[in-house]
Design a protein around this motif. Structure first.
Motif, PDB file in Angstrom:
ATOM      1  N   UNK A 124       0.805  -1.203   0.000  1.00 34.05           N
ATOM      2  CA  UNK A 124       0.000   0.000   0.000  1.00 34.05           C
ATOM      3  C   UNK A 124       0.840   1.255   0.000  1.00 34.05           C
ATOM      4  N   UNK A 125       0.172   2.381   0.314  1.00 28.51           N
ATOM      5  CA  UNK A 125       0.825   3.685   0.320  1.00 28.51           C
ATOM      6  C   UNK A 125       0.807   4.229   1.743  1.00 28.51           C
ATOM      7  N   UNK A 126       1.888   4.890   2.132  1.00 24.52           N
ATOM      8  CA  UNK A 126       1.922   5.529   3.435  1.00 24.52           C
ATOM      9  C   UNK A 126       2.357   4.594   4.538  1.00 24.52           C
ATOM     10  N   UNK A 127       1.800   4.778   5.704  1.00 19.90           N
ATOM     11  CA  UNK A 127       2.174   3.983   6.880  1.00 19.90           C
ATOM     12  C   UNK A 127       1.852   2.516   6.606  1.00 19.90           C
ATOM     13  N   UNK A 128       2.801   1.617   6.834  1.00 19.60           N
ATOM     14  CA  UNK A 128       2.608   0.210   6.470  1.00 19.60           C
ATOM     15  C   UNK A 128       1.749  -0.568   7.454  1.00 19.60           C
ATOM     16  N   UNK A 129       0.630   0.009   7.846  1.00 22.92           N
ATOM     17  CA  UNK A 129      -0.305  -0.659   8.748  1.00 22.92           C
ATOM     18  C   UNK A 129      -1.658  -0.597   8.088  1.00 22.92           C
ATOM     19  N   UNK A 130      -2.146  -1.725   7.706  1.00 20.27           N
ATOM     20  CA  UNK A 130      -3.429  -1.725   7.030  1.00 20.27           C
ATOM     21  C   UNK A 130      -4.041  -3.099   7.092  1.00 20.27           C
ATOM     22  N   UNK A 131      -4.999  -3.313   6.250  1.00 16.16           N
ATOM     23  CA  UNK A 131      -5.627  -4.630   6.207  1.00 16.16           C
ATOM     24  C   UNK A 131      -4.619  -5.635   5.648  1.00 16.16           C
ATOM     25  N   UNK A 132      -4.806  -6.880   6.018  1.00 15.64           N
ATOM     26  CA  UNK A 132      -3.862  -7.906   5.584  1.00 15.64           C
ATOM     27  C   UNK A 132      -3.836  -8.020   4.067  1.00 15.64           C
ATOM     28  N   UNK A 133      -4.882  -7.570   3.405  1.00 14.24           N
ATOM     29  CA  UNK A 133      -4.912  -7.601   1.955  1.00 14.24           C
ATOM     30  C   UNK A 133      -3.933  -6.662   1.294  1.00 14.24           C
ATOM     31  N   UNK A 134      -3.356  -5.753   2.078  1.00 14.10           N
ATOM     32  CA  UNK A 134      -2.383  -4.803   1.527  1.00 14.10           C
ATOM     33  C   UNK A 134      -0.960  -5.354   1.571  1.00 14.10           C
ATOM     34  N   UNK A 135      -0.800  -6.578   1.983  1.00 22.85           N
ATOM     35  CA  UNK A 135       0.516  -7.226   1.977  1.00 22.85           C
ATOM     36  C   UNK A 135       0.534  -8.211   0.821  1.00 22.85           C
ATOM     37  N   UNK A 136       1.455  -7.992  -0.123  1.00 21.40           N
ATOM     38  CA  UNK A 136       1.379  -8.768  -1.360  1.00 21.40           C
ATOM     39  C   UNK A 136       2.299  -9.995  -1.388  1.00 21.40           C
ATOM     40  N   UNK A 137       3.312 -10.026  -0.559  1.00 21.03           N
ATOM     41  CA  UNK A 137       4.181 -11.195  -0.482  1.00 21.03           C
ATOM     42  C   UNK A 137       4.412 -11.558   0.979  1.00 21.03           C
ATOM     43  N   UNK A 138       4.404 -12.860   1.239  1.00 21.51           N
ATOM     44  CA  UNK A 138       4.568 -13.386   2.573  1.00 21.51           C
ATOM     45  C   UNK A 138       5.640 -14.472   2.556  1.00 21.51           C
ATOM     46  N   UNK A 139       6.298 -14.629   3.689  1.00 24.33           N
ATOM     47  CA  UNK A 139       7.225 -15.746   3.822  1.00 24.33           C
ATOM     48  C   UNK A 139       6.482 -17.019   4.178  1.00 24.33           C
ATOM     49  N   UNK A 140       7.243 -18.067   4.456  1.00 25.75           N
ATOM     50  CA  UNK A 140       6.632 -19.357   4.775  1.00 25.75           C
ATOM     51  C   UNK A 140       6.328 -19.496   6.263  1.00 25.75           C
TER      52      UNK A 140
END
Length: 124
Positions: free
Chosen positions: A100-116
């Motif tokens: 997303x844009x701005x402060x990196x705190x948002x809905x989980x849908x705003x995270x596009x890559x995750x680790x295992x």
């Protein structure tokens, strides 16, 4: 894009762990990052976040004062220092890239890559 977590383990209540997340395949210094956890039988919950340049850090209320998020952009690595661990911190911990844009705190849908994920277990 690849995110690889490490550092999890089993500790007694009151113990400490330091999680690491090695990032590759993108310009790490351009993205806010977060730690997200998922306890057994529960949905994922956001834990902590940090701006791309470490200018801001953010915490879930229940971990504030016990956990510290940090990053080393030269090493493309995200960290989570966890102190005074409690049984309720038991979960699979993921690092995630904020899209997303701005402060990196948002809905989980705003995270596009995750680790295992790396497992943290706190028990006596």
């Amino acid at each position: 894009v690849q995110l690889v977590e490490s550092g999890g383990g089993m500790v007694q209540p009151g113990g400490s762990l330091r999680l690491s997340c090695a990032a590759s395949g993108f310009t790490f210094s351009s993205y806010g990052m977060s730690w997200v956890r998922q306890a057994p039988g529960k949905g994922p919950e956001w834990v902590s976040a940090i701006n791309s340049d470490s200018s801001g850090t953010y915490y879930k209320d229940s971990v504030a004062g016990r956990f510290t998020i940090s990053r080393d952009n030269a090493k493309n690595t995200l960290y989570l220092q966890m102190n005074s661990l409690k049984p309720e911190d038991t979960a699979l911990y993921y690092c995630a890239r904020f899209s997303g844009v701005g402060v990196p705190v948002g809905s989980l849908g705003e995270y596009d890559y995750w680790g295992q994920g790396t497992q943290v277990s706190v028990s006596s």
